[in-house]
Design an enzyme around this catalytic site. Structure first.
Site, PDB file in Angstrom:
ATOM      1  N   LYS A 217       0.871  -1.270  -0.027  1.00  0.00           N
ATOM      2  CA  LYS A 217      -0.068  -0.029  -0.026  1.00  0.00           C
ATOM      3  C   LYS A 217       0.852   1.230  -0.093  1.00  0.00           C
ATOM      4  O   LYS A 217       1.898   1.416   0.739  1.00  0.00           O
ATOM      5  CB  LYS A 217      -1.042   0.170   1.265  1.00  0.00           C
ATOM      6  CG  LYS A 217      -1.992   0.898   1.288  1.00  0.00           C
ATOM      7  CD  LYS A 217      -2.750   1.439   2.471  1.00  0.00           C
ATOM      8  CE  LYS A 217      -2.014   2.572   3.227  1.00  0.00           C
ATOM      9  NZ  LYS A 217      -1.988   3.823   2.644  1.00  0.00           N
ATOM     10  N   GLU A 293       9.991   0.679  10.603  1.00  0.00           N
ATOM     11  CA  GLU A 293      11.069   1.757  10.533  1.00  0.00           C
ATOM     12  C   GLU A 293      10.091   3.021  10.650  1.00  0.00           C
ATOM     13  O   GLU A 293       9.237   3.504   9.968  1.00  0.00           O
ATOM     14  CB  GLU A 293      11.647   1.497   9.093  1.00  0.00           C
ATOM     15  CG  GLU A 293      12.857   2.375   9.054  1.00  0.00           C
ATOM     16  CD  GLU A 293      12.874   3.816   8.429  1.00  0.00           C
ATOM     17  OE1 GLU A 293      12.673   4.585   9.192  1.00  0.00           O
ATOM     18  OE2 GLU A 293      12.901   4.049   7.288  1.00  0.00           O
ATOM     19  N   CYS A 327      13.049  10.511   7.798  1.00  0.00           N
ATOM     20  CA  CYS A 327      13.014   9.906   9.291  1.00  0.00           C
ATOM     21  C   CYS A 327      14.246   9.962  10.125  1.00  0.00           C
ATOM     22  O   CYS A 327      14.147  10.257  11.320  1.00  0.00           O
ATOM     23  CB  CYS A 327      12.517   8.644   9.211  1.00  0.00           C
ATOM     24  SG  CYS A 327      13.424   7.587   7.884  1.00  0.00           S
ATOM     25  N   GLU A 424       9.110  14.819  17.011  1.00  0.00           N
ATOM     26  CA  GLU A 424       9.544  14.601  15.660  1.00  0.00           C
ATOM     27  C   GLU A 424       8.744  15.668  14.714  1.00  0.00           C
ATOM     28  O   GLU A 424       7.405  15.798  14.674  1.00  0.00           O
ATOM     29  CB  GLU A 424       9.337  13.355  15.053  1.00  0.00           C
ATOM     30  CG  GLU A 424       9.952  13.255  13.641  1.00  0.00           C
ATOM     31  CD  GLU A 424       9.678  11.749  12.946  1.00  0.00           C
ATOM     32  OE1 GLU A 424       8.418  11.191  13.208  1.00  0.00           O
ATOM     33  OE2 GLU A 424      10.571  11.422  12.170  1.00  0.00           O
TER      34      GLU A 424
HETATM   35  P1  ADP Z   1       1.558  10.252   8.331  1.00  0.00           P
HETATM   36  O1  ADP Z   1       0.667  10.475   9.373  1.00  0.00           O
HETATM   37  O2  ADP Z   1       2.643  11.320   8.583  1.00  0.00           O
HETATM   38  O3  ADP Z   1       1.015  10.148   7.097  1.00  0.00           O
HETATM   39  P2  ADP Z   1       1.751   7.428   8.983  1.00  0.00           P
HETATM   40  O4  ADP Z   1       2.594   6.776   9.628  1.00  0.00           O
HETATM   41  O5  ADP Z   1       0.503   7.781   9.387  1.00  0.00           O
HETATM   42  O6  ADP Z   1       2.508   8.822   8.748  1.00  0.00           O
HETATM   43  O7  ADP Z   1       1.611   7.022   7.391  1.00  0.00           O
HETATM   44  C1  ADP Z   1       2.465   6.121   6.740  1.00  0.00           C
HETATM   45  C2  ADP Z   1       1.699   5.087   6.123  1.00  0.00           C
HETATM   46  O8  ADP Z   1       0.818   4.418   6.835  1.00  0.00           O
HETATM   47  C3  ADP Z   1       0.920   5.508   4.962  1.00  0.00           C
HETATM   48  O9  ADP Z   1       0.919   4.879   3.902  1.00  0.00           O
HETATM   49  C4  ADP Z   1      -0.670   5.737   5.751  1.00  0.00           C
HETATM   50  O10 ADP Z   1      -1.584   5.501   4.909  1.00  0.00           O
HETATM   51  C5  ADP Z   1      -0.481   4.290   6.435  1.00  0.00           C
HETATM   52  N1  ADP Z   1      -1.288   4.023   7.535  1.00  0.00           N
HETATM   53  C6  ADP Z   1      -1.603   5.205   8.637  1.00  0.00           C
HETATM   54  N2  ADP Z   1      -2.638   4.682   9.300  1.00  0.00           N
HETATM   55  C7  ADP Z   1      -2.651   3.296   9.242  1.00  0.00           C
HETATM   56  C8  ADP Z   1      -3.374   2.294  10.021  1.00  0.00           C
HETATM   57  N3  ADP Z   1      -4.244   2.562  11.007  1.00  0.00           N
HETATM   58  N4  ADP Z   1      -3.327   1.243   9.547  1.00  0.00           N
HETATM   59  C9  ADP Z   1      -2.229   0.847   8.564  1.00  0.00           C
HETATM   60  N5  ADP Z   1      -1.882   1.713   7.710  1.00  0.00           N
HETATM   61  C10 ADP Z   1      -1.896   2.993   8.048  1.00  0.00           C
END
Ligand code: ADP
Length: 525
Positions: A217, A293, A327, A424
């Site tokens: 994804k 990560e 990061c 961060e």
């Molecule tokens: P940000 O908040 O900066 O976008 P995230 O860590 O939330 O950083 O996003 C990184 C990835 O994790 C993206 O692909 C996002 O769609 C996905 N993501 C966010 N929330 C979830 C969740 N609850 N379960 C799985 N993937 C998630």
């Protein structure tokens, strides 16, 4: 094209749109590819479908979402959005592919596919870089650098494919024992928006080399380069179902991956908060293996004896490279007292000389932040820094009114109890603190929930190794920063992550050991 979506400013940011569960964005006849003219003037064909079982397809519910160019705030295109039912299809395809020849073939065959993909990417590197720059907002030379790293990394993984051997273990003549590595199965991979294509390769390269299949994804704000790369994978003939790309939102598509009973492992790059959530979901569903990560607040330390010019260059690369959306950014700068004024002045001057703006314009170093949300978050930390009594040295404001640009920002007189010191920010935002001794800076540097990376700038080998040994960080750069190599593992101590990417260590996360012990009757029967 029938468009049922209501377009208001509130819907411009895909993250805002996520709150509406996608119900207002429905293109019943979005084509599976669209001709897009890049800011460079070149046109290309952008796949918009989900990539499932070797084909680009519409999502089952025909939902789509809007992709925004963060430099112009204009729509680039829509892409199809995967929901749980689409993830199920992707997992089925990956499961079937895993149990066919992919996991069983001569590993050199998998290596050859990765080499062919790297070659095709090289032939398409200008298009890939321009897509990345347009979609993410990063300056074109940064995107070109990313694509170079992607190609090198795929070649590196290809080299490992047929070298992931086991070994024979001698326990005496009554037994014949061997241990071998086996792939894990279908791997779910969830990647962020700061290095969309590079993270694609860090996830897909080792997974495929080791014989796994993937359902990946992309981040909702940057889905384009991964779809284009999937088209290249299709062209080199990577078997159907080995790579599946599902564009979509975290709470829907990401959740469907992290909870899926047939996915055996989940690899995630993103924020620590989301990482913790994914780890829980992985445990509660089927105890998936997890690699994470995550975030960082990495110290970048300049000692009195450092080469000032080089050290300042490394501070700049440390925090302003990729618009600070890194990061492992060297976001906490520590300068020893004897050199403090000089380094801070040079750092300020260098930051003020960085060209910020249109990622496609010659000489631009820092492009746009990837989303409105990030811009707002960064500006919120500027306010917090001022309120907490830190000194704004430079920057601290938005640049222009169109596009998510922010001036390179430096705060000095920053104390450990301030928010801007410990949290961060994920933008071009450095906090500077003065220190006296090596032991003092080690304590300051380690006083963080994170432990992703660190930088040390000194001419003394004794200082460098003493400090490197004591820093709690997965990567320590000495007299360099943000300097990656496919053979060097990358990952975090503490809450910066679990597991390693790149290097030989990446394959630990994509294989499991099988121990085979054979009892032997001594002598002829
Ligand atoms: P940000 O908040 O900066 O976008 P995230 O860590 O939330 O950083 O996003 C990184 C990835 O994790 C993206 O692909 C996002 O769609 C996905 N993501 C966010 N929330 C979830 C969740 N609850 N379960 C799985 N993937 C998630």
């Amino acid at each position: 094209m029938l468009r049922l979506a209501t377009k208001t400013n509130a819907f411009k940011n895909p993250r805002t749109m996520a709150a509406f569960g996608g119900s207002l964005r429905l293109y019943s006849s979005l084509p599976l590819s669209q001709t897009i003219t890049l800011p460079s003037g070149q046109s290309y064909e952008q796949p918009t479908g989900l990539f499932i079982n070797g084909e680009f397809v519409k999502s089952l519910q025909h939902k789509t979402f809007e992709v925004i160019n963060p430099s112009t705030e204009e729509e680039i295109c829509h892409v199809y959005e995967a929901r749980k039912d689409d993830v199920d299809l992707a997992v089925d395809a990956a499961h079937k592919a895993f149990h066919s020849e992919w996991s069983q073939c001569d590993p050199a065959v998998r290596g050859k596919y990765l080499l062919d993909l790297a070659d095709l990417m090289e032939a398409n590197k200008d298009t890939l870089s321009a897509i990345e720059s347009m979609d993410n907002g990063k300056a074109l030379p940064m995107a070109q650098g990313d694509v170079g790293l992607v190609i090198n990394y795929l070649r590196y993984c290809a080299g490992w494919a047929d070298k992931l051997s086991g070994k024979l273990i001698d326990t005496g003549s009554n037994y014949f024992n061997y241990i071998k590595r086996e792939p894990i199965g279908v791997c779910g991979q969830i990647i962020p928006w700061n290095f969309p294509l590079l993270m694609w390769s860090w996830k897909i390269g080792p997974a495929l080399a080791a014989g796994n299949t993937v359902v990946l994804k992309t981040a909702e704000s940057t889905p384009l380069s991964a779809l284009y790369a999937a088209k290249l994978a299709q062209e080199v003939g990577i078997p159907k179902g080995v790579i599946n790309i599902v564009s979509g939102f975290g709470k829907i598509t990401g959740e469907a991956i992290s909870t899926h009973p047939k996915i055996k492992k989940v690899a995630f790059t993103g924020s620590t908060a989301t990482g913790k959530h994914i780890m829980k979901a992985a445990a509660d569903s089927n105890l998936k293996k997890v690699t994470l990560e995550l975030g960082g607040k990495s110290p970048n330390i300049v000692f009195n004896d450092a080469d000032v010019k080089k050290a300042v260059q490394n501070l700049i690369v440390g925090i302003f490279y990729n618009s600070g959306e890194v990061c492992c950014a060297g976001s906490r700068v520590f300068i020893q007292e004897g050199i403090y004024d000089e380094v801070l002045e040079e750092f300020k001057t260098a930051a003020e000389h960085l060209k910020v703006g249109n990622p496609f314009e010659e000489g631009v170093f820092q492009g746009a932040q990837t989303s409105q949300q990030q811009l707002t978050k960064i500006l919120g930390y500027v306010d917090a820094g001022k309120q907490e009594g830190a000194t704004l040295v430079t920057g601290g404001e938005r640049l222009g009114t169109k596009g998510y640009f922010v001036k390179p920002t430096i705060f000095s007189d920053v104390k450990p109890e301030m928010k801007i010191y410990s949290e961060e920010i994920f933008g071009p935002f450095a906090v500077v603190t003065k220190f006296k001794t090596a032991d003092e800076v080690i304590e300051l540097a380690n006083d963080s929930e994170y432990g992703l990376a660190a930088g040390i700038h000194t001419k003394s080998l004794d200082t460098a190794t003493y400090v490197a040994n004591k820093l709690e960080a997965g990567t320590v750069w000495i007299n360099t920063y943000n300097d990656f190599h496919p053979a060097m593992p990358f990952g975090g101590f503490k809450q910066s992550g679990i597991g390693r990417e790149m290097g030989e260590q990446a394959f630990e996360n994509y294989t499991q050991w099988k121990a085979v012990r054979i009892g032997i009757n001594n002598g002829p029967q």
